[in-house]
Enzyme design. Sequence first.
Site, mmCIF file in Angstrom:
data_model
loop_
_atom_site.group_PDB
_atom_site.id
_atom_site.type_symbol
_atom_site.label_atom_id
_atom_site.label_comp_id
_atom_site.label_asym_id
_atom_site.label_seq_id
_atom_site.Cartn_x
_atom_site.Cartn_y
_atom_site.Cartn_z
ATOM 1 N N LYS A 55 -66.216 -40.818 -37.621
ATOM 2 C CA LYS A 55 -66.538 -39.611 -38.376
ATOM 3 C C LYS A 55 -68.045 -39.404 -38.379
ATOM 4 C CE LYS A 55 -65.090 -37.077 -42.487
ATOM 5 N NZ LYS A 55 -64.306 -37.084 -43.728
ATOM 6 N N ASP A 65 -60.463 -37.273 -33.936
ATOM 7 C CA ASP A 65 -60.134 -36.141 -34.797
ATOM 8 C C ASP A 65 -61.132 -35.043 -34.445
ATOM 9 O OD1 ASP A 65 -60.470 -34.356 -37.114
ATOM 10 O OD2 ASP A 65 -59.133 -35.717 -38.177
ATOM 11 N N HIS A 79 -55.993 -36.604 -33.748
ATOM 12 C CA HIS A 79 -55.693 -35.874 -34.969
ATOM 13 C C HIS A 79 -56.192 -34.453 -34.747
ATOM 14 C CE1 HIS A 79 -55.176 -39.222 -38.259
ATOM 15 N NE2 HIS A 79 -54.224 -39.215 -37.346
ATOM 16 N N ASP A 117 -65.823 -31.121 -40.935
ATOM 17 C CA ASP A 117 -64.461 -31.639 -41.127
ATOM 18 C C ASP A 117 -63.806 -30.944 -42.313
ATOM 19 O OD1 ASP A 117 -62.217 -33.212 -40.787
ATOM 20 O OD2 ASP A 117 -62.980 -34.830 -42.030
ATOM 21 N N ASP A 148 -53.625 -33.191 -38.757
ATOM 22 C CA ASP A 148 -54.334 -33.733 -39.919
ATOM 23 C C ASP A 148 -55.153 -32.621 -40.557
ATOM 24 O OD1 ASP A 148 -55.653 -35.142 -41.839
ATOM 25 O OD2 ASP A 148 -56.803 -36.404 -40.471
#
Length: 412
Positions: A224, A255, A282, A290, A321
């Site tokens: 992240k 993600d 994701h 995000d 997600d």
Amino acid sequence: MSRYEEAKKIYEGLGVDTEEAIKRAAAAPVSVHCWQGDDVTGFDSREALSGGIQTTGNYPGKARTPEELMADLDTAMSLVPGKKKLNLHASYAVFGDGDRADRDAIKPRHFDAWVDFAVKRGMGIDFNPTFFSHPMVKDGLTLSSPDEKVRRFWTEHGKRCLEISSYFAEKTGQPCVMNIWIPDGYKDIPADRTGPRKRFAQSLDEILSVPYDKSRVFVCLESKVFGIGLESYTVGSAEFCTNYVNTRKITPMMDNGHYHPTETVSDKISSMLLFNDRLALHITRPVRWDSDHVVLFDDETREIAREIVRNGLERVFIATDYFDASINRISAWVTGLRSVRKALLCALLEPSARMKELQDENRMTELMILGEELKTAPLGDVWEELLRREGVPSEYADRVLEYEREVLVKRV
């Protein structure tokens, strides 16, 4: 001649077999994230949502119990075509009377209700340790904490989750993807960037010391950029996670909300699959970083699907997600999941081999023309045929709103 038959002929002219595309698009498993239904609340803790995560909105009718969440999932999945898996967080453990356990002591039996749910529907289960919304998240840190007690608690949680993931694979007969993501980081500039990452690596190594069948359980590590309250430094950066995954031979997780705004995950897929057997995704919609908006049939979702198909559909674990509490939560599930499935179908309706050939021969003019022709090809008619074969209605707003009137608004 039906609209589908006409569309079939048009795609045949482009070198595409619509029957094969429909078959493959429907058969690809997409993992349904349970946390959309209750705003990431879970059932194991009274702690407020924390750890750089935030759900906004107060639309009525969120699930409050396992039974309500399962009913909502059933309703949503009845409106989504294709093969599905269930994606759980550890915080969704279902405890019986007198059988409550903290996260460092959860057992497979605490998820038997979910196993029964999945098995009856022919679904596999993916799993996520829950390293947030808990009093043992100290100063925003878990597996990277300098406090040995904190680190030991969360390491034990990871071990228990690996055992539970093996249990899911055994009971469902389908692979289980176990994804590790931690919120660890600092709001302002740290004096030591190396120490937390070194401790994180050591904690991960200890979790992975639990024996498991690597052909049935695929452990992933998700990076992240930052989280709310953790803006200056994130322990699990993309560089850390990529290097850890490659040296420990586990599966990378990406993600598409966890990168800088000018980065696109679609461009990263080919590089990751060049050096890894598998890749987990994701899929979300990061309007601002995000922000986890409902997935739409937008440019990046379509481009992600193209890269999945071009690099091997069977090599990518696909999951959604996002969590939106500002709209009907069932519709959020359905819209996002259908968008992912439609994007896969769209990608499968492209003559990828022909397009690659044109690129390799530097016939870029023809490649551009073909790409533009595909944009107006009758994807919608093939999509409607996929829905018909799956027994899923084309229009779903009325079904969602009926469920809202009959079920959701009665929850107080």
